[in-house]
Motif scaffolding. Sequence first.
Motif, PDB file in Angstrom:
ATOM      1  N   ALA A  76       0.826  -1.212   0.000  1.00 12.14           N
ATOM      2  CA  ALA A  76       0.000   0.000   0.000  1.00 12.14           C
ATOM      3  C   ALA A  76       0.856   1.256   0.000  1.00 12.14           C
ATOM      4  N   ARG A  77       2.002   1.219   0.681  1.00  9.87           N
ATOM      5  CA  ARG A  77       2.896   2.384   0.656  1.00  9.87           C
ATOM      6  C   ARG A  77       3.421   2.611  -0.761  1.00  9.87           C
ATOM      7  N   GLU A  78       3.738   1.547  -1.473  1.00 10.62           N
ATOM      8  CA  GLU A  78       4.197   1.688  -2.859  1.00 10.62           C
ATOM      9  C   GLU A  78       3.103   2.293  -3.738  1.00 10.62           C
ATOM     10  N   ARG A  79       1.883   1.829  -3.569  1.00  6.12           N
ATOM     11  CA  ARG A  79       0.781   2.361  -4.378  1.00  6.12           C
ATOM     12  C   ARG A  79       0.548   3.836  -4.065  1.00  6.12           C
ATOM     13  N   ALA A  80       0.641   4.188  -2.787  1.00  6.04           N
ATOM     14  CA  ALA A  80       0.440   5.592  -2.410  1.00  6.04           C
ATOM     15  C   ALA A  80       1.518   6.481  -3.004  1.00  6.04           C
ATOM     16  N   VAL A 104      -5.138  13.466   2.357  1.00  8.77           N
ATOM     17  CA  VAL A 104      -5.931  12.340   2.857  1.00  8.77           C
ATOM     18  C   VAL A 104      -7.330  12.373   2.244  1.00  8.77           C
ATOM     19  N   ALA A 105      -7.891  13.561   2.101  1.00 15.15           N
ATOM     20  CA  ALA A 105      -9.225  13.687   1.506  1.00 15.15           C
ATOM     21  C   ALA A 105      -9.236  13.219   0.056  1.00 15.15           C
ATOM     22  N   GLY A 106      -8.071  13.181  -0.585  1.00 12.62           N
ATOM     23  CA  GLY A 106      -7.988  12.742  -1.966  1.00 12.62           C
ATOM     24  C   GLY A 106      -7.825  11.252  -2.146  1.00 12.62           C
ATOM     25  N   LEU A 107      -7.667  10.503  -1.047  1.00 16.69           N
ATOM     26  CA  LEU A 107      -7.545   9.052  -1.157  1.00 16.69           C
ATOM     27  C   LEU A 107      -8.866   8.453  -1.629  1.00 16.69           C
ATOM     28  N   ARG A 108      -8.778   7.345  -2.325  1.00 19.88           N
ATOM     29  CA  ARG A 108      -9.990   6.704  -2.834  1.00 19.88           C
ATOM     30  C   ARG A 108      -9.812   5.193  -2.861  1.00 19.88           C
ATOM     31  N   ALA A 109     -10.912   4.513  -3.062  1.00 17.38           N
ATOM     32  CA  ALA A 109     -10.891   3.052  -3.104  1.00 17.38           C
ATOM     33  C   ALA A 109     -10.072   2.553  -4.301  1.00 17.38           C
ATOM     34  N   GLU A 110      -9.412   1.434  -4.099  1.00 13.66           N
ATOM     35  CA  GLU A 110      -8.662   0.776  -5.169  1.00 13.66           C
ATOM     36  C   GLU A 110      -9.311  -0.574  -5.420  1.00 13.66           C
ATOM     37  N   LEU A 113      -8.872  -4.190  -3.562  1.00 16.61           N
ATOM     38  CA  LEU A 113      -7.908  -4.079  -2.470  1.00 16.61           C
ATOM     39  C   LEU A 113      -8.614  -3.595  -1.197  1.00 16.61           C
ATOM     40  N   GLU A 114      -8.048  -3.987  -0.054  1.00 18.84           N
ATOM     41  CA  GLU A 114      -8.636  -3.611   1.224  1.00 18.84           C
ATOM     42  C   GLU A 114      -8.445  -2.113   1.481  1.00 18.84           C
ATOM     43  N   HIS A 115      -9.534  -1.429   1.767  1.00 12.88           N
ATOM     44  CA  HIS A 115      -9.454   0.007   2.001  1.00 12.88           C
ATOM     45  C   HIS A 115      -8.614   0.333   3.235  1.00 12.88           C
ATOM     46  N   GLU A 116      -8.675  -0.528   4.261  1.00 13.45           N
ATOM     47  CA  GLU A 116      -7.910  -0.271   5.480  1.00 13.45           C
ATOM     48  C   GLU A 116      -6.421  -0.134   5.176  1.00 13.45           C
ATOM     49  N   ALA A 117      -5.878  -1.071   4.397  1.00 13.10           N
ATOM     50  CA  ALA A 117      -4.455  -1.031   4.069  1.00 13.10           C
ATOM     51  C   ALA A 117      -4.131   0.174   3.191  1.00 13.10           C
ATOM     52  N   THR A 118      -5.018   0.499   2.256  1.00 19.17           N
ATOM     53  CA  THR A 118      -4.803   1.672   1.400  1.00 19.17           C
ATOM     54  C   THR A 118      -4.626   2.927   2.249  1.00 19.17           C
ATOM     55  N   ILE A 119      -5.468   3.079   3.258  1.00 20.51           N
ATOM     56  CA  ILE A 119      -5.419   4.265   4.117  1.00 20.51           C
ATOM     57  C   ILE A 119      -4.185   4.266   5.001  1.00 20.51           C
ATOM     58  N   VAL A 120      -3.984   3.191   5.754  1.00 19.92           N
ATOM     59  CA  VAL A 120      -2.867   3.151   6.708  1.00 19.92           C
ATOM     60  C   VAL A 120      -1.533   3.178   5.968  1.00 19.92           C
ATOM     61  N   LEU A 198     -14.937   4.277   4.211  1.00 24.93           N
ATOM     62  CA  LEU A 198     -13.841   4.431   5.161  1.00 24.93           C
ATOM     63  C   LEU A 198     -13.050   5.702   4.921  1.00 24.93           C
ATOM     64  N   PHE A 199     -12.933   6.124   3.675  1.00 20.21           N
ATOM     65  CA  PHE A 199     -12.130   7.293   3.350  1.00 20.21           C
ATOM     66  C   PHE A 199     -12.768   8.563   3.924  1.00 20.21           C
ATOM     67  N   ALA A 200     -14.086   8.672   3.817  1.00 14.80           N
ATOM     68  CA  ALA A 200     -14.782   9.819   4.402  1.00 14.80           C
ATOM     69  C   ALA A 200     -14.687   9.789   5.916  1.00 14.80           C
ATOM     70  N   ALA A 201     -14.846   8.606   6.504  1.00 12.67           N
ATOM     71  CA  ALA A 201     -14.823   8.485   7.964  1.00 12.67           C
ATOM     72  C   ALA A 201     -13.453   8.858   8.531  1.00 12.67           C
ATOM     73  N   VAL A 202     -12.397   8.374   7.896  1.00 12.31           N
ATOM     74  CA  VAL A 202     -11.055   8.630   8.403  1.00 12.31           C
ATOM     75  C   VAL A 202     -10.643  10.080   8.162  1.00 12.31           C
ATOM     76  N   THR A 203     -11.054  10.670   7.059  1.00  7.65           N
ATOM     77  CA  THR A 203     -10.778  12.090   6.836  1.00  7.65           C
ATOM     78  C   THR A 203     -11.413  12.925   7.941  1.00  7.65           C
ATOM     79  N   ALA A 204     -12.639  12.601   8.307  1.00  7.27           N
ATOM     80  CA  ALA A 204     -13.307  13.308   9.400  1.00  7.27           C
ATOM     81  C   ALA A 204     -12.565  13.106  10.711  1.00  7.27           C
ATOM     82  N   GLY A 205     -12.087  11.872  10.948  1.00  9.15           N
ATOM     83  CA  GLY A 205     -11.322  11.606  12.161  1.00  9.15           C
ATOM     84  C   GLY A 205     -10.069  12.459  12.239  1.00  9.15           C
TER      85      GLY A 205
END
Length: 367
Positions: A76-80, A104-110, A113-120, A198-205
Amino acid sequence: MNIHLTKSQIGLDGVPAAETVLSHVDGERGELIIAGEHVSTLVRQSSFEGVTARLWNGASQSTLSEANIRASLGAARERAFARLAELLPATQGMGIVDGFRAAVAGLRAEHGLEHEATIVGAFPVIAGALVRRAKGLDPIAPDPSVSHAADTLRMLHGRAPAAREITALDAYLVTVCDHGMNASTFTTRVVASTQADLFAAVTAGYCALTGPLHGGAPEPVLEMLDAIGSRERIQPWVDAALARGERMMGFGHRVYRVRDPRADVLKTAIEALASNGADLPFAGEVEAYIRAALRKKNPDRPLETNVEFFTAILLDALAIPRQAFTPIFAVARAAGWTAHAREQQRTGRLIRPSSSYVGAMPKPFVA
């Protein structure tokens, strides 16, 4: 009829908003349990990847291993990193804290792939790129073969970190990865309860984390230590500040009535970093005097050291810029946020509290 609430009722103190298997905070006993284990034990026996596996397994009833998480976060770090050209333009002209929010607000689903790993996985890549840009440097590509803590330091500093630095940052990531229903986690769960992704929720967090009463507290600890400056100034500086009614940064907590259990965990990690320039004896003398002064001022409820005090010293010893403290906090807390969002979506319901109206009422209708 207007009903006036007490201060604790207005702040929802002690009001359960969800059932969770992820973490438990006991403020009276000074206890933090994350996914079934005391935080001090987790720091000794696990890694950030291992604790993340425990959190995600609890949230989703999965069976991920530490190795699974390490591999998925590395990828996920490589993809980011490959997406930085898309994410960074929205951050132009912003500081590190605000730029991190925009990216972070620009992250999106891939797809697939698991969204959790994409975010973290994305969080340390974004933080590293913003820190280096602030220095006029290019971002450093991640190394998926190393740990999350090691790669975070690599991407921040452009060099391979020492083993003691990796150990210290990993201890920090484990220690602050989750902490009950704090403001940012509650915000994340509220958004997730609407079935937003998850992307909206984590951006708010993260937005909640940026407030000075939450994730913005470590930097003022260093400002306080800078202002004190030397051992002979500790007593007069603290006494004068307390006489003016100023808050001692790094002391007191909304939940803990005793010492924050995370403080001693991080203090131990800092001791291994003493050769990195962390003046632990000076900080220890400041802490000891402030604790004594606060006990004298408020003998019935003295304010104890919280996690922010030693967080500031640890991150400073790791040469992480003060402006990046909040994003680095988010690098750790993202594991908890994603777990809480998933748990809320799986087991919870729409979070919709009521309020007590204390405004003016309309005049009775007269026919």
